[in-house]
Design an enzyme around this catalytic site. Structure first.
Site, PDB file in Angstrom:
ATOM      1  N   CYS A   1       0.809  -1.230   0.000  1.00 24.02           N
ATOM      2  CA  CYS A   1       0.000   0.000   0.000  1.00 24.02           C
ATOM      3  C   CYS A   1       0.841   1.279   0.000  1.00 24.02           C
ATOM      4  O   CYS A   1       0.481   2.264  -0.650  1.00 24.02           O
ATOM      5  CB  CYS A   1      -1.001  -0.008   1.147  1.00 24.02           C
ATOM      6  SG  CYS A   1      -0.288  -0.144   2.799  1.00 24.02           S
TER       7      CYS A   1
ATOM      8  N   ASP B   1      -7.632   5.524  -1.471  1.00 24.82           N
ATOM      9  CA  ASP B   1      -7.271   4.305  -0.751  1.00 24.82           C
ATOM     10  C   ASP B   1      -6.757   3.246  -1.729  1.00 24.82           C
ATOM     11  O   ASP B   1      -7.457   2.883  -2.672  1.00 24.82           O
ATOM     12  CB  ASP B   1      -8.521   3.795  -0.017  1.00 24.82           C
ATOM     13  CG  ASP B   1      -8.224   2.684   0.967  1.00 24.82           C
ATOM     14  OD1 ASP B   1      -7.108   2.135   0.934  1.00 24.82           O
ATOM     15  OD2 ASP B   1      -9.118   2.365   1.773  1.00 24.82           O
TER      16      ASP B   1
ATOM     17  N   HIS C   1      -6.234   0.134  -0.998  1.00 29.39           N
ATOM     18  CA  HIS C   1      -6.541  -1.203  -0.476  1.00 29.39           C
ATOM     19  C   HIS C   1      -7.716  -1.888  -1.176  1.00 29.39           C
ATOM     20  O   HIS C   1      -8.614  -2.418  -0.540  1.00 29.39           O
ATOM     21  CB  HIS C   1      -6.815  -1.131   1.029  1.00 29.39           C
ATOM     22  CG  HIS C   1      -5.663  -0.617   1.825  1.00 29.39           C
ATOM     23  ND1 HIS C   1      -5.497   0.719   2.122  1.00 29.39           N
ATOM     24  CD2 HIS C   1      -4.606  -1.253   2.379  1.00 29.39           C
ATOM     25  CE1 HIS C   1      -4.382   0.877   2.827  1.00 29.39           C
ATOM     26  NE2 HIS C   1      -3.828  -0.299   3.001  1.00 29.39           N
TER      27      HIS C   1
END
Length: 417
Positions: free
Chosen positions: A124, A358, A360
């Site tokens: 990430c 994000d 993820h």
């Protein structure tokens, strides 16, 4: 035989982790992000306000007491910010969606020295670093005013390159996430005609660079800023595929990646990483004025990366106004940060909440070497917000300066912040 067995175990483990992270993170897509109509929203140096257009024009044209309150709140930066304010919700949506979104991927070519074909669960921070660098390159090649013409089509798109069923369905319109909801409006596309020929040339040129920038971040060994190359540069910092990378380490990996890039288009860009939170002006200017590989003299644009720590175990709330000030600057290309052990790309704020993208979400590998590869999975349709109090103190702040004069102006603005 033993090595083959080990590889099989690693592949099974990789697939299991991919499935787990798809399940673990995709639930976030089901949640709504609420924006207030009464507070300005900042996105990478631009300011938006979600009041109705008529109300907002009155505020903007008269610079009434509300405008004065904004000036008092944001201090010395208001004069510059005031010229960037927009009252159109869709303008914000287009601006946000046009930023390049880089997430976990699966089923990409195996990473050298490992059996990994996905970065789910560990990549990430590399992804948020890629997003920051991508924003710097977008400023360099496309400019801050550029928006992706297809941005407003994102909500209705059904990209087959997205593996999670939740991702395919995604959220309804960003408009519905506003506290006072209203029907979304999709702006009609301008009609093509002879009078638009010069505009078409510009649009075609921009689309070429849009795709080229994304291709530099492709998940293949040959991509200049792809995961495979970044991992190779990370080995010198003792990092391997599957390890967790911190924001400071990623800053140095990005610097090395830009230094080693061989595409002639990238010879006019350099990266400077601050030492101990200190940016040495003479070193930055030396980098900007260095010779290109071709031997020709010319000023380079510079992306400045400043690894910082905003507190001890937790972020010190005294830094809130500092972070807001940074994200309101036109020179800012975002922040590699996040929550503990979970990296986000911070691109803006509203009130005391940070706006982020994000990484993820586990999406399928996209071969960016093919003509007209699908773009949808590289653009995030929905912003997320997080309280500043949850921010991990360790982060890396990025700035882009096209010229030495820009660097000098940026230095003045940052000093005021």
């Amino acid at each position: 035989m033993e090595a083959t067995g080990t590889d099989e175990v690693e592949k099974i483990k990789s697939k299991f982790m991919s499935a787990w992270h798809n399940m673990k993170y995709s639930w976030v897509l089901k949640t709504k992000t609420y924006f207030s109509r009464n507070s300005p929203v900042f996105l990478l140096g631009k300011c938006y306000h979600f009041k109705t257009e008529g109300e907002y024009k009155a505020l903007h044209s008269s610079q009434s007491s509300s405008a004065g309150a904004l000036g008092r709140y944001y201090g010395s930066n208001f004069d510059k910010i005031n010229t960037e304010i927009s009252g159109n919700v869709e303008e914000f949506r287009k601006d946000f969606i046009s930023r390049i979104w880089l997430t976990y991927r699966e089923e990409f070519p195996q990473i050298k020295g490992s059996a990994l074909t996905t970065d789910c669960g560990w990549g990430c921070t590399l992804r948020t670093g890629q997003m920051l660098l991508a924003q710097g390159l977008m400023l360099h090649f496309l400019g801050r005013a550029w928006v992706w013409p297809e941005a407003l089509d994102m909500d209705s798109s059904d990209s087959e390159s997205w593996t999670s069923n939740t991702v395919r369905k995604l959220t309804a319109s960003f408009e519905a996430s506003l506290t006072a909801e209203r029907d979304p409006k999709i702006l009609p596309r301008p009609q093509r005609g002879p009078a638009r020929s010069s505009w078409d040339v510009t649009e075609m040129r921009n689309e070429v660079y849009h795709r080229k920038i994304i291709s530099w971040f492709g998940d293949s060994p040959l991509a200049a800023f792809g995961l495979h190359q970044l991992i190779e540069y990370g080995k010198k910092s003792g990092k391997m595929a599957g390890d967790w990378y911190g924001p400071a380490v990623v800053a140095h990996i990005l610097r090395k990646a830009v230094e080693e890039a061989r595409d002639p288009e990238l010879q006019g860009v350099t990266v400077y990483v601050a030492q101990d939170c200190t940016v040495y002006s003479s070193d930055v200017i030396d980098r900007q004025c260095s010779f290109m590989d071709s031997g020709k003299a010319g000023t380079k644009a510079v992306i400045i990366l400043v690894p910082v720590r905003l507190g001890g175990e937790r972020t010190n709330t005294d830094y809130l106004e500092f972070v807001k000030g940074i994200l309101s600057l036109e020179y800012c290309v975002g922040i590699i940060g996040g929550k503990p052990k979970q990296s986000y790309y911070f691109a803006g704020f509203q009130d005391d909440s940070l706006i982020y993208m994000d990484p993820h979400y586990c999406q399928s590998f996209v071969d960016v070497s093919i003509k007209d590869f699908p773009l949808e999975s590289f653009h995030c349709p929905s912003p997320k917000k997080m309280s500043f109090k949850k921010m991990d103190p360790s982060c890396t702040i990025g700035f882009y300066c096209r010229t030495v004069q820009d660097f000098e102006k940026a230095s003045e603005e940052i000093t005021k912040v």
